[in-house]
Design a protein around this motif. Structure first.
Motif, short mmCIF file in Angstrom:
data_model
loop_
_atom_site.label_atom_id
_atom_site.label_comp_id
_atom_site.label_asym_id
_atom_site.label_seq_id
_atom_site.Cartn_x
_atom_site.Cartn_y
_atom_site.Cartn_z
N UNK A 81 0.72 -1.28 0.13
CA UNK A 81 0.04 0.10 0.00
C UNK A 81 0.88 1.25 -0.03
N UNK A 121 0.82 4.10 -2.91
CA UNK A 121 0.43 5.41 -2.60
C UNK A 121 1.60 6.41 -2.96
N UNK A 169 2.04 6.67 -6.62
CA UNK A 169 1.09 7.74 -7.32
C UNK A 169 1.27 9.18 -7.03
N UNK A 170 1.67 9.47 -5.94
CA UNK A 170 1.93 10.88 -5.57
C UNK A 170 2.92 11.36 -6.26
N UNK A 175 -5.26 7.41 -9.27
CA UNK A 175 -6.19 6.34 -8.85
C UNK A 175 -7.46 7.07 -8.08
N UNK A 176 -8.36 6.31 -8.26
CA UNK A 176 -9.64 6.72 -7.51
C UNK A 176 -9.46 5.93 -6.07
N UNK A 177 -8.89 4.81 -6.00
CA UNK A 177 -8.46 4.14 -4.87
C UNK A 177 -7.46 3.09 -5.18
N UNK A 178 -6.52 2.60 -3.96
CA UNK A 178 -5.71 1.90 -4.14
C UNK A 178 -5.78 0.40 -3.54
N UNK A 202 -5.44 10.53 -1.97
CA UNK A 202 -4.31 9.91 -2.56
C UNK A 202 -4.65 8.41 -2.35
N UNK A 203 -5.38 7.95 -1.28
CA UNK A 203 -5.49 6.54 -1.01
C UNK A 203 -6.74 6.52 -0.10
N UNK A 204 -7.34 5.46 0.08
CA UNK A 204 -8.84 5.34 0.71
C UNK A 204 -8.36 4.23 1.85
N UNK A 205 -8.48 4.49 3.09
CA UNK A 205 -8.54 3.43 4.18
C UNK A 205 -9.61 3.52 5.04
#
Lengths: 244, 244
Positions: free
Chosen positions: A135, A139, A142-143, A149-152, B150-153
């Motif tokens: 993860x 992350x 991507x940054x 991405x919409x979600x990782x 940036x990420x979804x948790x």
């Protein structure tokens, strides 16, 4: 028959290493800086190949239970340490520097079409990586590179690795979708074959230069995929046409 | 003493319902459409309050083990069914329509400052929700409302709910950071208190209208937080100043 229309596709998953980013060139580029700073003459293209070559065997050791769970950062670190040793250059790097070197996988450059292609696909679909990267790696990458991405989603979430079927099902579950509403996209056919067997749609993207300009792999499709594309912009256009 | 500088903060986590999005107004807005379509006169503001009021007790039933694991979509659905029944209006909605109604939580509108504030914070920090919403809910909401995560948790990843300490540690683990490098941001103080106890930085955002204009809660800080802000743009500016 896979040539059906793709009107029910809602999300597109992407393999990352090789498919979206060019690991070999980035490692060569950063390696050139280490060579120059430390007056070394390491062949970083060959080093990248050797490093990447340990990826499948090391994952296999985790999946067989021979090795306890280790995320990809940790597998990369093991491989890196042993390679630096074997190449007789470990003495030139401090522990801190080896950590920085290992983190190169968090900084990989996208192929020139990737960001634009993903942005186009994102206009109509939910997009997520489904890479064996952990993860934080995905992350940070991507940054750094602007991958939108919409979600990782990472197999790290269930302590496994592709092509374990549980990984693809986990992605469907967290997206709240059925496999036939999701397209798995990759340049590696084992990944697509695993997904297709479970009912996912598949997009094959050719990446002839994954292993450098001198080592072009056989790109012949081994079976029929929903889409075969030469890059992510092409994938976006085909997907758009077929899903309208 | 929490008034230290914030130079080591790398990531900011956000509670979502109430802190980033305005659930009450969105439910009222969609409810008005149902009322008009079906010639009903349901008070959707009061309905939203009653629906939300079942959130803590239902989560509590999961956390105590009385109820098996259910993600938030599923807890919302249980509460919705029983409320429609109790209000004597269930007969006006088909099963399909109840599902559409339940998905309103995937379509909540952000407060007017949220998107701009998040974009500013994203320039310097990794941003992620850490909401009790499930992954697909948070993903769909972000796509619908342009929340630039940036990420979804989500605690769904470990089948738990905030304020379970494991949820905050899970976020640190997947971000590859230590708690003191992460700021938890929320308008609900129980959430901040839980995070602060584990060594996370805390950002308190006041949302006086979470329960509508007629029900302004007591916003007095119950303890000292690293930042107290009146909205996400203010949070962004304070964070920027304190982390330079």
């Amino acid at each position: 028959m896979v040539q059906s229309d793709l009107r029910d596709v809602k999300a597109v998953l992407f393999d990352v290493f090789g498919t979206v980013v060019d690991f070999r060139s980035t490692i060569k580029k950063e390696g050139a800086v280490w060579n120059s700073e430390k007056e070394l003459d390491i062949d970083w293209g060959a080093f990248a190949d050797a490093w990447r070559a340990q990826y499948h065997p090391n994952m296999q050791r985790v999946m067989s239970g021979e090795l306890e769970w280790n995320n990809l950062d940790s597998l990369h670190k093991m491989a890196l340490s042993s390679l630096l040793e074997r190449w007789g250059v470990k003495k030139h790097f401090s522990e801190k520097e080896i950590e920085v070197l290992n983190q190169v996988w968090h900084r990989l450059d996208p192929w020139s079409d990737s960001v634009h292609g993903l942005e186009q696909i994102k206009e109509h679909f939910t997009i997520s990586p489904l890479s064996n990267g952990n993860m934080s790696l995905l992350t940070n990458m991507a940054k750094q590179s602007g991958l939108p991405w919409d979600v990782i989603l990472s197999p790290e979430l269930i302590k496994s690795y592709k092509p374990d079927p549980k990984v693809y099902y986990m992605a469907a579950d967290y997206l709240g979708l059925n496999p036939h509403q999701i397209m798995m996209t990759a340049c590696h056919q084992y990944d697509l074959q695993a997904a297709q067997k479970l009912g996912f749609r598949t997009g094959y993207v050719m990446r002839p230069f994954e292993f450098g300009y001198e080592h072009i792999p056989d790109l012949t499709p081994l079976q029929e995929y929903d889409i075969t594309a030469y890059d992510l912009v092409d994938l976006s256009e085909q997907l758009r046409r077929r899903s309208l």
